[in-house]
Design a protein around this motif. Structure first.
Motif, PDB file in Angstrom:
ATOM      1  N   ASP A  25       0.799  -1.222   0.000  1.00 47.38           N
ATOM      2  CA  ASP A  25       0.000   0.000   0.000  1.00 47.38           C
ATOM      3  C   ASP A  25       0.837   1.281   0.000  1.00 47.38           C
ATOM      4  N   LEU A  26       2.166   1.158   0.051  1.00 47.84           N
ATOM      5  CA  LEU A  26       3.048   2.319   0.037  1.00 47.84           C
ATOM      6  C   LEU A  26       3.925   2.293  -1.205  1.00 47.84           C
ATOM      7  N   SER A  27       4.243   3.470  -1.707  1.00 46.33           N
ATOM      8  CA  SER A  27       5.166   3.545  -2.836  1.00 46.33           C
ATOM      9  C   SER A  27       6.584   3.279  -2.335  1.00 46.33           C
ATOM     10  N   VAL A  28       7.480   3.006  -3.261  1.00 41.98           N
ATOM     11  CA  VAL A  28       8.875   2.781  -2.901  1.00 41.98           C
ATOM     12  C   VAL A  28       9.448   4.029  -2.230  1.00 41.98           C
ATOM     13  N   THR A  29       9.094   5.202  -2.723  1.00 42.47           N
ATOM     14  CA  THR A  29       9.573   6.452  -2.128  1.00 42.47           C
ATOM     15  C   THR A  29       9.074   6.601  -0.693  1.00 42.47           C
ATOM     16  N   ASP A  30       7.798   6.305  -0.462  1.00 41.66           N
ATOM     17  CA  ASP A  30       7.248   6.394   0.896  1.00 41.66           C
ATOM     18  C   ASP A  30       7.960   5.423   1.846  1.00 41.66           C
ATOM     19  N   SER A  47      10.996  -2.086  -6.297  1.00 41.30           N
ATOM     20  CA  SER A  47       9.764  -2.153  -7.100  1.00 41.30           C
ATOM     21  C   SER A  47       9.418  -3.593  -7.457  1.00 41.30           C
ATOM     22  N   ARG A  52       8.251  -5.421  -4.346  1.00 44.76           N
ATOM     23  CA  ARG A  52       6.901  -4.994  -3.981  1.00 44.76           C
ATOM     24  C   ARG A  52       5.853  -5.633  -4.879  1.00 44.76           C
ATOM     25  N   SER A  53       6.168  -5.774  -6.171  1.00 50.05           N
ATOM     26  CA  SER A  53       5.163  -6.242  -7.135  1.00 50.05           C
ATOM     27  C   SER A  53       4.951  -7.751  -7.134  1.00 50.05           C
TER      28      SER A  53
END
Length: 182
Positions: free
Chosen positions: A99-104, A130, A133-134
């Motif tokens: 639920d969070l981006s890599v930057t977050d 990335s 996460r995917s």
């Protein structure tokens, strides 16, 4: 292996004598180990905060140089390496949530540079944040969180630590097949 003579020296003098060369021939002061553990616990709690060796050394009541040497002697890695491993470990958990981006995630675990975070993540995990996460992490949802934590702990195999599993030296556990889980 502890002998009755070495056990007596622990209780009498508060030190463990060198036994097999793992600590470079230096005796280990139990009070010093407690102080090193206090600094290590601080890194575990405050991994997202800006921590430097000087601040951690103050936690352990040591000079920065002495703290770095003794931490490496006790835990077989530098304080910086230990902190980065904790940050990567937490980043992996946040990335698995999805639920969070890599930057977050990068900012949440204490990095200020996305490039540095990605480079370190690739170095330790072997894939980009990335990609990590995917991909599916369903096999981890069917096991207790404590086992998932051990299984997903960042591992180094670059030869600096002799191919050891992690900074905690756990034995690797196999992921159970989804069909074998009730």
């Amino acid at each position: 292996m502890m002998t009755p003579a070495s056990t007596a020296s622990i209780t009498s003098f508060g030190t463990v004598p060198p036994d097999d060369g793992h600590n470079g021939g230096m005796s280990v002061d139990l009070d010093e180990l407690r102080r090193l553990r206090r600094a290590r616990d601080r890194m575990d709690r405050e991994y997202a905060q800006p921590l430097d060796v000087a601040a951690l050394a103050r936690t352990a009541l040591m000079s920065p140089a002495h703290f770095s040497r003794r931490f490496r002697d006790a835990y077989s890695e530098t304080p910086y390496s230990y902190l980065m491993t904790r940050r990567i470990e937490r980043a992996k958990a946040l990335l698995r949530r999805g639920d969070l981006s890599v930057t977050d995630v990068c900012l949440a675990v204490g990095w200020t540079s996305l490039g540095s975070f990605c480079a370190r993540f690739i170095e330790v995990v072997g894939e980009t944040p990335s990609h990590y996460r995917s991909r599916s992490h369903d096999e981890l949802r069917v096991m207790p969180p404590c086992q998932a934590m051990v299984l997903t702990r960042p591992r180094r195999s670059d030869g600096r630590r002799g191919g050891q599993a992690s900074s905690f030296e756990e034995v690797s556990i196999a992921v159970p097949a989804l069909s074998s889980v009730p």
